[in-house]
Design a protein around this motif. Structure first.
Motif, short mmCIF file in Angstrom:
data_model
loop_
_atom_site.label_atom_id
_atom_site.label_comp_id
_atom_site.label_asym_id
_atom_site.label_seq_id
_atom_site.Cartn_x
_atom_site.Cartn_y
_atom_site.Cartn_z
N SER A 39 0.84 -1.21 0.00
CA SER A 39 0.00 0.00 0.00
C SER A 39 0.87 1.25 0.00
CB SER A 39 -0.93 0.00 1.21
OG SER A 39 -0.20 -0.04 2.43
N LEU A 40 1.98 1.21 0.72
CA LEU A 40 2.90 2.35 0.74
C LEU A 40 3.47 2.61 -0.64
CD1 LEU A 40 4.55 4.50 2.24
CD2 LEU A 40 6.22 2.72 2.81
N SER A 41 3.82 1.55 -1.35
CA SER A 41 4.39 1.70 -2.69
C SER A 41 3.38 2.34 -3.64
CB SER A 41 4.83 0.34 -3.23
OG SER A 41 5.87 -0.21 -2.45
N THR A 42 2.13 1.96 -3.50
CA THR A 42 1.08 2.55 -4.34
C THR A 42 0.92 4.04 -4.04
OG1 THR A 42 -0.13 0.45 -4.49
CG2 THR A 42 -1.36 2.46 -4.93
N LYS A 43 0.98 4.41 -2.77
CA LYS A 43 0.90 5.82 -2.39
C LYS A 43 2.07 6.60 -2.96
CE LYS A 43 -0.06 6.81 1.88
NZ LYS A 43 -0.02 6.80 3.37
N ILE A 44 3.25 5.98 -2.97
CA ILE A 44 4.43 6.65 -3.52
C ILE A 44 4.25 6.90 -5.01
CG2 ILE A 44 6.89 6.40 -4.01
CD1 ILE A 44 7.08 4.69 -1.46
N VAL A 45 3.75 5.90 -5.72
CA VAL A 45 3.52 6.04 -7.17
C VAL A 45 2.55 7.19 -7.44
CG1 VAL A 45 2.53 4.96 -9.21
CG2 VAL A 45 4.02 3.64 -7.71
N MET A 61 8.57 3.94 -12.43
CA MET A 61 8.07 3.79 -11.07
C MET A 61 6.92 2.78 -11.02
SD MET A 61 8.20 4.73 -7.86
CE MET A 61 9.04 6.33 -7.75
N LYS A 62 5.99 2.88 -11.95
CA LYS A 62 4.87 1.95 -11.99
C LYS A 62 5.34 0.52 -12.25
CE LYS A 62 1.27 5.23 -13.43
NZ LYS A 62 0.30 5.60 -14.50
N SER A 63 6.37 0.39 -13.06
CA SER A 63 6.91 -0.94 -13.36
C SER A 63 7.48 -1.61 -12.11
CB SER A 63 7.99 -0.83 -14.44
OG SER A 63 8.58 -2.09 -14.69
N VAL A 64 8.23 -0.82 -11.33
CA VAL A 64 8.80 -1.37 -10.09
C VAL A 64 7.69 -1.68 -9.09
CG1 VAL A 64 10.36 -0.94 -8.16
CG2 VAL A 64 10.96 -0.10 -10.43
N ASN A 65 6.69 -0.82 -9.03
CA ASN A 65 5.58 -1.04 -8.11
C ASN A 65 4.83 -2.33 -8.44
OD1 ASN A 65 3.66 -0.33 -6.01
ND2 ASN A 65 2.25 0.18 -7.66
N ARG A 66 4.68 -2.62 -9.73
CA ARG A 66 4.01 -3.86 -10.11
C ARG A 66 4.77 -5.08 -9.60
NH1 ARG A 66 2.68 -0.97 -14.93
NH2 ARG A 66 4.60 -1.69 -15.95
N LYS A 67 6.08 -4.98 -9.57
CA LYS A 67 6.90 -6.09 -9.06
C LYS A 67 6.68 -6.27 -7.56
CE LYS A 67 10.52 -5.49 -12.54
NZ LYS A 67 11.93 -5.12 -12.80
N ILE A 68 6.52 -5.14 -6.85
CA ILE A 68 6.26 -5.23 -5.41
C ILE A 68 4.89 -5.81 -5.15
CG2 ILE A 68 5.83 -3.86 -3.33
CD1 ILE A 68 8.09 -2.05 -4.13
N GLN A 69 3.90 -5.39 -5.95
CA GLN A 69 2.54 -5.87 -5.74
C GLN A 69 2.43 -7.36 -5.98
OE1 GLN A 69 0.39 -3.84 -4.35
NE2 GLN A 69 1.89 -2.18 -4.54
N GLY A 70 3.11 -7.87 -7.02
CA GLY A 70 3.08 -9.29 -7.32
C GLY A 70 1.68 -9.76 -7.66
N PHE A 104 11.89 -2.08 -3.49
CA PHE A 104 11.61 -0.87 -2.72
C PHE A 104 12.82 0.06 -2.74
CE2 PHE A 104 10.89 1.42 1.40
CZ PHE A 104 9.74 2.08 1.00
N SER A 105 14.00 -0.50 -2.70
CA SER A 105 15.22 0.30 -2.83
C SER A 105 15.27 0.99 -4.19
CB SER A 105 16.45 -0.60 -2.64
OG SER A 105 17.65 0.13 -2.81
N GLY A 106 14.80 0.28 -5.22
CA GLY A 106 14.76 0.86 -6.56
C GLY A 106 13.80 2.03 -6.64
N ILE A 107 12.67 1.92 -5.95
CA ILE A 107 11.70 3.02 -5.91
C ILE A 107 12.32 4.26 -5.27
CG2 ILE A 107 9.67 3.81 -4.63
CD1 ILE A 107 8.23 1.33 -5.41
N ILE A 108 13.01 4.06 -4.18
CA ILE A 108 13.65 5.19 -3.48
C ILE A 108 14.71 5.83 -4.37
CG2 ILE A 108 15.10 5.83 -1.53
CD1 ILE A 108 13.67 3.70 0.11
N GLU A 109 15.44 5.02 -5.11
CA GLU A 109 16.47 5.55 -6.00
C GLU A 109 15.86 6.43 -7.08
OE1 GLU A 109 20.10 6.52 -7.26
OE2 GLU A 109 19.63 5.34 -5.47
N ILE A 110 14.71 6.04 -7.60
CA ILE A 110 14.01 6.86 -8.59
C ILE A 110 13.61 8.20 -7.98
CG2 ILE A 110 11.93 7.05 -10.01
CD1 ILE A 110 12.05 4.02 -10.40
#
Length: 205
Positions: A39-45, A61-70, A104-110
């Motif tokens: 849910s946090l990753s979705t809020k970040i996106v 960003m959306k691509s990385v988030n999809r990987k987190i959501q699974g 999640f580290s990748g999201i932060i890097e973006i």
């Protein structure tokens, strides 16, 4: 000798229970730490999408988030794999969590590379997210360490109990045979111990 073996086995059993408790606690702590990650990753996106970032960055960003959501099946598998501490199940589960940390580290890097990202929400600020990442890594490492200790404790316990030459089970068989040979199969001494059953517990080996 028999008394010493009994005391050693009791000590190994107690140690295994202690390590199992530590492993269970670490498992719960990690699961709790990761509970809100999707849910946090979705809020970040969503926050990133309105930050003025270019479309390419948003797509990444959306691509990385999809990987987190699974997928739903993967979500349930992560929890199921932790119900029992078999090596293969733990290994599979660990890979799932390791990947989520990496994503999640990748999201932060973006976010770090986009100076226009400046949300008002404290939990979405980069510093807070970096702290979250650090906590995830810590909980992940603590579980790995606790499982290693638990696994080693099980190995030591099993070696003492099930070693084919000197283990508790083998020793019990030899004691029975000895009593039988000395006192006879119909003796009260042998009848007193012949019915005592020693066997490998399910899950020990």
């Amino acid at each position: 000798m028999l008394q010493d073996l009994l005391l050693s086995v009791q000590s190994k059993l107690d140690n295994t229970k202690t390590k199992k408790t530590g492993f269970d606690n670490a498992t719960n702590n990690r699961r709790n730490a990761f509970t809100d990650l999707r849910s946090l990753s979705t809020k970040i996106v969503n926050a990133y999408s309105v930050s003025g970032a270019d479309q390419l960055g948003i797509n990444n960003m959306k691509s990385v988030n999809r990987k987190i959501q699974g997928s739903p099946s993967k979500k349930s598998n992560v929890q199921a794999e932790e119900q029992q501490p078999e090596t293969k199940q733990i290994s599979n589960s660990q890979q799932s969590y390791d990947k989520m940390v990496d994503h999640f580290s990748g999201i932060i890097e973006i976010l770090v590379q986009n100076p226009s990202y400046s949300p008002n929400e404290n939990d979405l600020k980069i510093t807070a997210l970096q702290n979250k990442l650090s906590d995830l890594k810590t909980k992940n490492t603590e579980l790995i360490d606790s499982y290693t200790q638990y696994s080693n404790a099980m190995l030591e316990r099993n070696q003492l109990m099930y070693n084919p030459l000197s283990g508790l089970l083998q020793t019990a068989k030899e004691v029975k045979l000895y009593v039988k040979s000395v006192f006879g199969a119909s003796s009260p001494q042998y009848k007193q111990i012949s019915g005592i059953e020693f066997k490998v517990r399910k899950g020990d080996k």
